[in-house]
Each structure stands twice: as C-alpha cells, then as structure tokens.
Design a protein around this motif. Structure first.
Motif, PDB file in Angstrom:
ATOM      1  N   ILE A 451      41.481  31.932  41.513  1.00  0.00           N
ATOM      2  CA  ILE A 451      41.601  33.114  40.941  1.00  0.00           C
ATOM      3  C   ILE A 451      40.648  33.872  40.444  1.00  0.00           C
ATOM      4  O   ILE A 451      40.515  35.206  40.644  1.00  0.00           O
ATOM      5  CB  ILE A 451      42.564  32.707  39.508  1.00  0.00           C
ATOM      6  CG1 ILE A 451      43.994  32.245  39.814  1.00  0.00           C
ATOM      7  CG2 ILE A 451      42.574  34.126  38.456  1.00  0.00           C
ATOM      8  CD1 ILE A 451      44.687  31.946  38.625  1.00  0.00           C
ATOM      9  N   ILE A 452      39.526  33.261  40.058  1.00  0.00           N
ATOM     10  CA  ILE A 452      38.240  34.018  39.654  1.00  0.00           C
ATOM     11  C   ILE A 452      37.615  34.651  40.963  1.00  0.00           C
ATOM     12  O   ILE A 452      37.125  35.903  41.073  1.00  0.00           O
ATOM     13  CB  ILE A 452      37.352  33.130  39.169  1.00  0.00           C
ATOM     14  CG1 ILE A 452      37.649  32.604  37.742  1.00  0.00           C
ATOM     15  CG2 ILE A 452      35.716  33.658  39.111  1.00  0.00           C
ATOM     16  CD1 ILE A 452      36.957  31.329  37.028  1.00  0.00           C
ATOM     17  N   GLY A 453      37.834  34.170  42.090  1.00  0.00           N
ATOM     18  CA  GLY A 453      37.256  34.420  43.337  1.00  0.00           C
ATOM     19  C   GLY A 453      38.029  35.706  43.827  1.00  0.00           C
ATOM     20  O   GLY A 453      37.443  36.675  44.280  1.00  0.00           O
ATOM     21  N   MET A 454      39.397  35.775  43.837  1.00  0.00           N
ATOM     22  CA  MET A 454      40.130  36.826  44.090  1.00  0.00           C
ATOM     23  C   MET A 454      39.921  37.938  43.134  1.00  0.00           C
ATOM     24  O   MET A 454      39.888  39.224  43.595  1.00  0.00           O
ATOM     25  CB  MET A 454      41.664  36.218  43.944  1.00  0.00           C
ATOM     26  CG  MET A 454      42.072  35.668  45.335  1.00  0.00           C
ATOM     27  SD  MET A 454      43.899  35.289  45.426  1.00  0.00           S
ATOM     28  CE  MET A 454      44.197  34.299  43.960  1.00  0.00           C
ATOM     29  N   LYS A 455      39.757  37.585  41.915  1.00  0.00           N
ATOM     30  CA  LYS A 455      39.480  38.730  40.708  1.00  0.00           C
ATOM     31  C   LYS A 455      38.161  39.406  41.155  1.00  0.00           C
ATOM     32  O   LYS A 455      38.084  40.894  41.338  1.00  0.00           O
ATOM     33  CB  LYS A 455      39.447  38.166  39.458  1.00  0.00           C
ATOM     34  CG  LYS A 455      39.149  39.330  38.552  1.00  0.00           C
ATOM     35  CD  LYS A 455      39.173  38.608  36.906  1.00  0.00           C
ATOM     36  CE  LYS A 455      38.912  39.556  35.846  1.00  0.00           C
ATOM     37  NZ  LYS A 455      38.598  38.760  34.618  1.00  0.00           N
ATOM     38  N   ALA A 456      37.196  38.693  41.688  1.00  0.00           N
ATOM     39  CA  ALA A 456      35.930  39.330  42.006  1.00  0.00           C
ATOM     40  C   ALA A 456      36.058  40.136  43.019  1.00  0.00           C
ATOM     41  O   ALA A 456      35.502  41.354  43.258  1.00  0.00           O
ATOM     42  CB  ALA A 456      34.909  38.277  42.259  1.00  0.00           C
ATOM     43  N   ALA A 457      36.892  39.926  44.205  1.00  0.00           N
ATOM     44  CA  ALA A 457      37.106  40.511  45.505  1.00  0.00           C
ATOM     45  C   ALA A 457      37.888  41.845  45.187  1.00  0.00           C
ATOM     46  O   ALA A 457      37.495  42.964  45.735  1.00  0.00           O
ATOM     47  CB  ALA A 457      37.843  39.623  46.379  1.00  0.00           C
ATOM     48  N   PHE A 458      38.873  41.729  44.170  1.00  0.00           N
ATOM     49  CA  PHE A 458      39.516  42.925  43.773  1.00  0.00           C
ATOM     50  C   PHE A 458      38.890  44.029  43.137  1.00  0.00           C
ATOM     51  O   PHE A 458      38.744  45.150  43.522  1.00  0.00           O
ATOM     52  CB  PHE A 458      40.765  42.565  43.053  1.00  0.00           C
ATOM     53  CG  PHE A 458      41.874  42.015  43.777  1.00  0.00           C
ATOM     54  CD1 PHE A 458      42.343  42.439  45.024  1.00  0.00           C
ATOM     55  CD2 PHE A 458      42.558  40.761  43.329  1.00  0.00           C
ATOM     56  CE1 PHE A 458      43.376  41.885  45.738  1.00  0.00           C
ATOM     57  CE2 PHE A 458      43.625  40.474  43.854  1.00  0.00           C
ATOM     58  CZ  PHE A 458      44.014  40.890  45.174  1.00  0.00           C
ATOM     59  N   MET A 459      37.914  43.488  42.234  1.00  0.00           N
ATOM     60  CA  MET A 459      37.027  44.379  41.319  1.00  0.00           C
ATOM     61  C   MET A 459      36.045  45.012  42.417  1.00  0.00           C
ATOM     62  O   MET A 459      35.544  46.114  42.130  1.00  0.00           O
ATOM     63  CB  MET A 459      36.523  43.558  40.171  1.00  0.00           C
ATOM     64  CG  MET A 459      37.477  43.084  39.385  1.00  0.00           C
ATOM     65  SD  MET A 459      36.637  42.184  37.940  1.00  0.00           S
ATOM     66  CE  MET A 459      35.422  43.519  37.182  1.00  0.00           C
ATOM     67  N   ALA A 460      35.536  44.247  43.360  1.00  0.00           N
ATOM     68  CA  ALA A 460      34.595  44.955  44.198  1.00  0.00           C
ATOM     69  C   ALA A 460      35.128  46.088  45.118  1.00  0.00           C
ATOM     70  O   ALA A 460      34.409  46.856  45.569  1.00  0.00           O
ATOM     71  CB  ALA A 460      34.277  43.661  45.141  1.00  0.00           C
ATOM     72  N   LYS A 461      36.725  46.147  45.246  1.00  0.00           N
ATOM     73  CA  LYS A 461      37.096  47.125  45.971  1.00  0.00           C
ATOM     74  C   LYS A 461      37.487  48.321  44.648  1.00  0.00           C
ATOM     75  O   LYS A 461      38.028  49.222  44.996  1.00  0.00           O
ATOM     76  CB  LYS A 461      38.387  46.742  46.472  1.00  0.00           C
ATOM     77  CG  LYS A 461      38.118  45.958  47.672  1.00  0.00           C
ATOM     78  CD  LYS A 461      39.468  45.351  48.072  1.00  0.00           C
ATOM     79  CE  LYS A 461      39.183  44.150  49.314  1.00  0.00           C
ATOM     80  NZ  LYS A 461      40.383  43.763  49.824  1.00  0.00           N
TER      81      LYS A 461
END
Length: 525
Positions: A451-461
């Motif tokens: 979840i942390i990894g996906m959250k970081a990926a979404f925030m990077a967008k």
C-alpha cells in the motif's frame, strides 16, 4: 427408393452443397455475431442491459421452437418450398432487424429471424446427407460440419470489424445478398421428396405445436435468464420452470397418443439415433460453453477488444477445417465412430486441463495458440462421427426427423452449457472472493508495504496524500476481485475437463445397431 433418387452428381451436387453450407453459416454466424454489438445496440436504442439481452434470448427461443417441427413442415409443404421460405423469412427479418427503431421491435424481429434460421441448419444437414451416396456420407458430414464448427468462430471477429467500422445494423444487412443467392439456388436446384400423404387442416397437431412452444420456449427462457434473475429466488423463473415441466410432460403424452404427431418421437426407437442425440447434447454443451468462456476471459480479464478475442478463435477453426476430410476418410475406411468420439473427448479434456494450468491475470496471447489448436482437432473428431452414427441407419423421412432431434439436442446442450457455466462461475467467484478477503490481513507487513508503494506511485503522479491512500486500497480491492475471477475461470476449465473425461468409458462401451430397411418414397421436381 428415396435414398437413390435424391442422390445428386456433378455440378448439381456442388451447387446444392454450397447452398446448404451458406445457409448453415448464415444461421450459426448470426447466433454469435450480435454478441459483440450488444453494447452499441444498448446505446443506440436507449435500452438497459437486461433489455438488450433479449436480442440474444429471443433468437434462441425462436430457433429451438422451430427445430423439432422442421421435418413435419418439410413434409407438409415440400422440403424445397419450406427451405426457400425459411431463407426468405430469415433474410427479410434480417433487414427488419437492421431497421428497428426501438429495442422491442428488434427483439420481435429477432424472434422471427430465429424461427426462420432454425430450419436452415437442420434442413441443410438433411439435404446434404441425401445428396450423397451412403459410402460418401462421412465426407458429406465433414463438408457440412465446416459450417457448423467454423461458424461460431467467424461471428465475433466479423461482428467486431463491422461494429468498429460501420454500425451494428450492418451485422444484419450482410445476410441479405447471401440470402437472395441461397434462395435462387434452392428454388432452381434443390429437390423435394414427395411423401405418401399430407395432413389436412383437421389432422394438424395444433395442440402439439402449442405444447412444444410452451415447453422449449419456457425452458430456453429459464436457461438464458436464470443466472441474471438469481434462478429460483425469482418468481418469474419459478413460473417458467413449471410451464416448461408441464409443457414437456403434456407434449410427450400428446405426441405418443395423437395419430399425426408434429414430432415423431417413435423414430427414437432407433438405437443409433438415441445414442447420437445424447452425444449431440454433450457436444453442444462443450462446444458452446468453451466458446463462451475464452472470449469472456480475454475481454474481461486481459482487456482485449471484441475483434482481438474473435481473431483468437480463428486458428482452432482452421484446424477443425483441415481435420474434417481426414476424419471423414477414417470413417469411410471402417474406423468405428465410437473410438473417434472417445479420442475427441480425450482431446477436449487435454484442452480444458491446459486452460486450467495457463490462466493468470496476465496470460500472454501466444499461450493460447496450441491449447486452442487441440480444441479444434478435438471438435473435428466429435461432430462428424456423432452425426454419422446418429443418422447412419435412418432412411427416407426418418433422416429429417433424426437431424431435427440431433440439432435440437445440440442447441439445448449449448444452452444448458452456457447456463451451467455462468451459474458455476458466479458461485465460484463469490466463494473465491470471500476466501481471499478472509485471508487478506490489512495489518500484515507485506500488505502495508504494498500500500505504501502504491501510495508513493500515485503521489508521484500528482495525487494528494489522502486520495492516493484511498486509491491504493481500491487497487488492492480490484486485485482481489480480478484474482477471484481468474480462479473461477480456472474452475470452469477443470469442471469441463472432468466432465469430458468421465464420458469416455461410456462411449467406448456403445455398440452400433444394424439399420432397418429403407422406405419407398417417390420424388417430385
């Protein structure tokens, strides 16, 4: 003798064969081509998903109602006249379907189109069978089988191309020139057997016709709509199930007691035909359910377009086409149909188990190729031997009656197969979702890291932190749903494989029965 006087030679036989195959293709392609156009119909005609589903259901109901009556109608009006009238009805209704302005107009014309189409498949088979001498009937069934087996594979890619480049109406309009050509050839070249007697109006089994329509119409409705309406939790499904049961009992009683039945059930005294009808049901079950699952999986799970999913089914259809003449020659050389059918079911088991092993949320396109080739070869070993065995000892008008039974059972087998498949998938999907969710610990370190990894990926967008967190949990939920769906598809393949495997010992123990003497019937041109 009817058998000898109907046999054709030279160019007449070629033209009659082409006409029969064209008509068989018209009927089968039209039963599958609309599936890829339903979404466009829904939007264009302002229909709901449930309403547009009736476009498929109405055609199937009309088709199944008319098939058992085909032999009787051919006898009453002459095979050539009835066949030509069916082609005309199918063609005119195709034009009316394309010009429909609302969903219920389309449903009504599809019902009529299905009644016209039902005669095409069965009568085509009868015409081809009687146009060839007995020793060449295996090859005749191979030629006819090309249309029956290849047709379902042609529908989706052809429909996808038409919808992508034109409009949904043209999936009906393409029937018109073929229908006109087939009508001309039928009137000019097809001959009708003149049977010993025709029924007067007072002798027509009107009650049998009504009971048949109630029985098969209600049964087809239950099979088509049962899963969507939650089966017997729906009062409508309960009512139609009761109508189907009562209609069946009363129809059997009527046909066995009335002097001139609309469907001659007594022809089932022929042992080979009884075997053939059962095998035809199993063939329809496997053919339609397996053809239903693959496109559904590739579109819903892998995200393919309708055209891509349809194209995937072309190589196995080509394999079937290549194998048909070989199977026909094997039958002509004396190989028992039972052995070929058993081998066909074994290949279907291999195909099904192969599918069970390769399905994932991201299976590659190349992984399907050889699996589907095995399916195509297996089908070639089923259709011709089953049809040859069923009709091998029938003579005269019994051939038409037998073809009607095998055609109806193949269609009903397909309806049962699709209904059983959709129900089984829905229930397995629910169970797999429950199992996966119950074992998904949101406090687990692995889950939290994902979840942390996906959250970081979404925030990077560019997503805000709260929306990125919410999107991550939704992505986890979607992953669970998708994995549960894949598991349910795997279960279907395993279920089909086991069913085919179980059938093999029973088929091997079947003994052919010797035929009866032929019936004298004269010919009218």
């Amino acid at each position: 003798m009817l058998e000898e006087s109907l046999i054709e030679y030279g160019y007449r036989r070629v033209v009659i064969t082409i006409t029969a195959i064209l008509c068989a293709l018209l009927e089968i392609v039209d039963s599958t081509i609309v599936n890829v156009a339903l979404n466009d119909m829904k939007g264009n005609l302002s229909a709901t998903l449930s309403e547009v589903g009736w476009v498929v259901t109405a055609y199937a109901i009309g088709n199944v109602i008319i098939v058992p009556m085909t032999s009787w109608l051919s006898q009453q009006f002459g095979r050539r006249n009835y066949f030509a009238a069916s082609i005309i009805m199918f063609t005119v209704c195709s034009f009316l379907c394309g010009n429909s302005t609302n969903i219920w107009e389309l449903v009504f014309f599809r019902l009529l189109q299905g009644m016209g189409g039902g005669a095409l498949l069965v009568t085509s088979q009868t015409i081809i069978t009687e146009s060839y001498p007995v020793e060449k009937r295996g090859m005749a069934q191979a030629i006819y089988g090309l249309g029956v087996i290849v047709g379902p594979a042609l529908g989706p890619p052809l429909g996808g191309y038409i919808v992508d480049n034109f409009s949904w109406a043209y999936i009906f309009y393409i029937n018109i020139p073929i229908g006109i050509l087939a009508t001309i050839f039928t009137l000019k070249f097809v001959r009708s057997p003149k049977y010993s007697e025709k029924r007067q109006a007072k002798d027509v089994d009107w009650i049998g016709i009504i009971l048949l329509a109630i029985f098969v119409g209600s049964l087809q409705f239950v099979l088509e709509r049962g899963q969507e309406d939650d089966w017997f939790d729906s009062q409508t499904i309960i009512i139609f199930s009761a109508m189907a049961f009562l209609g069946f009992i009363l129809f059997i009683w009527r046909e066995l007691t009335f002097r001139y039945p609309i469907v001659e059930l007594r022809v089932l005294r022929n042992g080979n035909l009884r075997i053939g009808t059962i095998m035809s049901f199993i063939l329809g079950f496997g053919l339609y359910s397996s053809a239903f699952v693959i496109p559904l999986y590739t579109q819903n799970i892998l995200g393919w377009s309708a055209l891509q999913a349809g194209i995937l089914m072309i190589p196995p259809a080509a394999a079937t086409a290549c194998m048909m003449p070989i199977i026909a020659r094997l039958l002509s050389s004396g190989i028992k149909p039972q052995f070929l059918v058993a081998l066909g079911f074994l290949l279907f088991f291999v195909y099904s188990f192969w599918g069970y092993k390769i399905l994932t949320p991201d299976t590659a396109k190349d992984d399907f190729f050889w699996m589907l080739i095995v399916r195509g070869i297996g089908l070639s070993m089923l259709f011709i031997p089953i049809t040859t065995l069923a009709l091998s000892t029938l003579k005269g008008q019994e051939i038409g009656q037998g073809a009607s039974f095998t055609g109806m059972m193949r269609q009903l087998g397909g309806s049962f197969g699709i209904a059983a498949t959709t129900t089984f998938m829905a229930r397995q999907n629910t169970e797999h979702q429950f199992f996966l969710v119950s074992h998904l610990d949101m406090n687990s370190l692995n889950v939290q890291q994902r979840i942390i990894g996906m959250k970081a990926a979404f925030m990077a967008k560019g997503m805000p932190a709260n929306i990125a967190t919410e999107s991550s949990y939704k992505a986890i939920e979607y992953s669970v749903i998708k994995q549960a769906a894949v598991l349910s598809y795997m279960d279907v393949f395993l279920f089909l494989g086991i069913m085919f495997l179980i059938c093999i010992p029973f088929i091997l123990f079947i003994k052919e029965r010797k035929g009866k003497k032929s019936v004298d019937i004269s010919i009218t041109h």
